[in-house]
Design a protein around this motif. Sequence first.
Motif, mmCIF file in Angstrom:
data_model
loop_
_atom_site.group_PDB
_atom_site.id
_atom_site.type_symbol
_atom_site.label_atom_id
_atom_site.label_comp_id
_atom_site.label_asym_id
_atom_site.label_seq_id
_atom_site.Cartn_x
_atom_site.Cartn_y
_atom_site.Cartn_z
ATOM 1 N N UNK A 170 0.958 -0.859 0.059
ATOM 2 C CA UNK A 170 0.139 -0.212 0.131
ATOM 3 C C UNK A 170 1.399 1.060 -0.148
ATOM 4 N N UNK A 171 1.558 1.052 1.010
ATOM 5 C CA UNK A 171 2.735 2.010 1.125
ATOM 6 C C UNK A 171 3.105 2.789 -1.011
ATOM 7 N N UNK A 172 3.712 1.329 -1.239
ATOM 8 C CA UNK A 172 4.444 1.784 -2.780
ATOM 9 C C UNK A 172 3.296 2.212 -3.651
ATOM 10 N N UNK A 173 1.837 1.570 -3.197
ATOM 11 C CA UNK A 173 0.877 2.296 -4.377
ATOM 12 C C UNK A 173 0.560 3.962 -4.417
ATOM 13 N N UNK A 174 1.081 4.354 -3.078
ATOM 14 C CA UNK A 174 0.576 5.259 -2.142
ATOM 15 C C UNK A 174 1.984 6.378 -2.707
#
Length: 458
Positions: A264-268
């Motif tokens: 999720x952090x990577x997508x954000x």
Amino acid sequence: MAAKNNSYLDQVVAQQAELEEDLRPAFARSAPAPAAMPIPPGAPGPRGALAKRAGRVGSVRENTPQGPVEVRVSGWWRWRTVLVPPNAFVVHTRRGAAEPLHIGLGVSFRFDPTKDSYLVVPGAIQTILINAYCICSELQGVLVQGYVQWIIDDFATAYRKLDFSDPEDPMRLVNVQLREQAEAAIKDKVSTMAVRDVLSDKQPIIEELTARLRTVAEGAGDGARGLGLSIVTVQIKEAVVSSNTLWENLQKPYRSEQNRVARLAELDAQEAVSVREAAAGRAAEQRRIENERELAELRARNDAASFDRESAERLRRTEREHEVNREVADLAQQSALHTLRLEHEQHAEKLDNARREAERAAQRQEADLALAQAKTRVAHEAALLELDRERVGIDNANNRNAATMQAQLIEALPEIVDNLPTPTELRTVQIGGDTTGLASVVAQLSDIITAIRKTGQS
């Protein structure tokens, strides 16, 4: 189909054999060890840490130096003195005495080997390493590693209740007993805890182990019931799950959660980066358009300024060429005037030179005429003198006699003699006759010549 081996049972059997060997007294350890519990056929022996621990029973003790405390004994026979190091406990007893004669830390004393006995024990802190193979409340194997540090607090109580008789390592049996009690306490506590509790929070195990060991070693407030020992510290270093599968399963939820958070952090981060890249692209395009417009305006201004500079330069060059042409015409006119003036001056100078040359020619003619006249006059006078000289010579010749000729000959003799060649040798040949007359004449001539030379030099 062969039955599966019980690895935990093998570990317990190996630990039991090692414990029995460690608890045997020193005098019995030289005898053959009793047979341990039989291991089922086909079952593997102790492996890993257990194999090292089982092999440590005999090998380590064989290489251990005799006596951990260096005690010096001086003297002879019954008059000896025992010198104890300052960091060692000693108890000195004598046959027939109900109480020890000397007891304490670093006490030296006189020793009679016929009726005295003494025991020396190290007073430093002892460290016990613990490897407890436990079963938790979920019936899963867990290895708990820790250590316990203890020290002798009351040696008067400790030497009566504990066995320090091993000459190689007096603390060996005490360490074995405390280690077994510590492992039992850890196993009891772990059996009531879940695997996650054992791995995440070790403080309950430390508190339980500390309470039990202090109850045994210090008596828990009643010193008479203690062993004379003091527990310095109890620490649990690590807890490891024996099953690799269980360990991976325990880690999976956390790893999955961390992977989800990371994804999720990577997508954000990707979304934020894409938005930021789009904004940066727009800003870069705007800056590029503005820069191009500014560059066009700057080029136009530069071209106008360049055209103005070129026009001004062409006008300046044209004016300068006109000025140069005028200056050249003026210089040419001045040069022509100067040339005419020089030619006039040269013509005047030539006329003046011609006039002077005519005057010099006239003067030379006058001088030549005067010189010719002077030469004519001198020649005439010379002719007259020559005539007078000839007349005087004729008169002298007419008046010359023998005496005058002899005087002239005498005057010329020195010059004649100087012109004569110098003789290299003198040879006299006398044929006959009288030569005295000739010799006298020659002698007279030599005397006359010498007198003339002296007169001429003076």
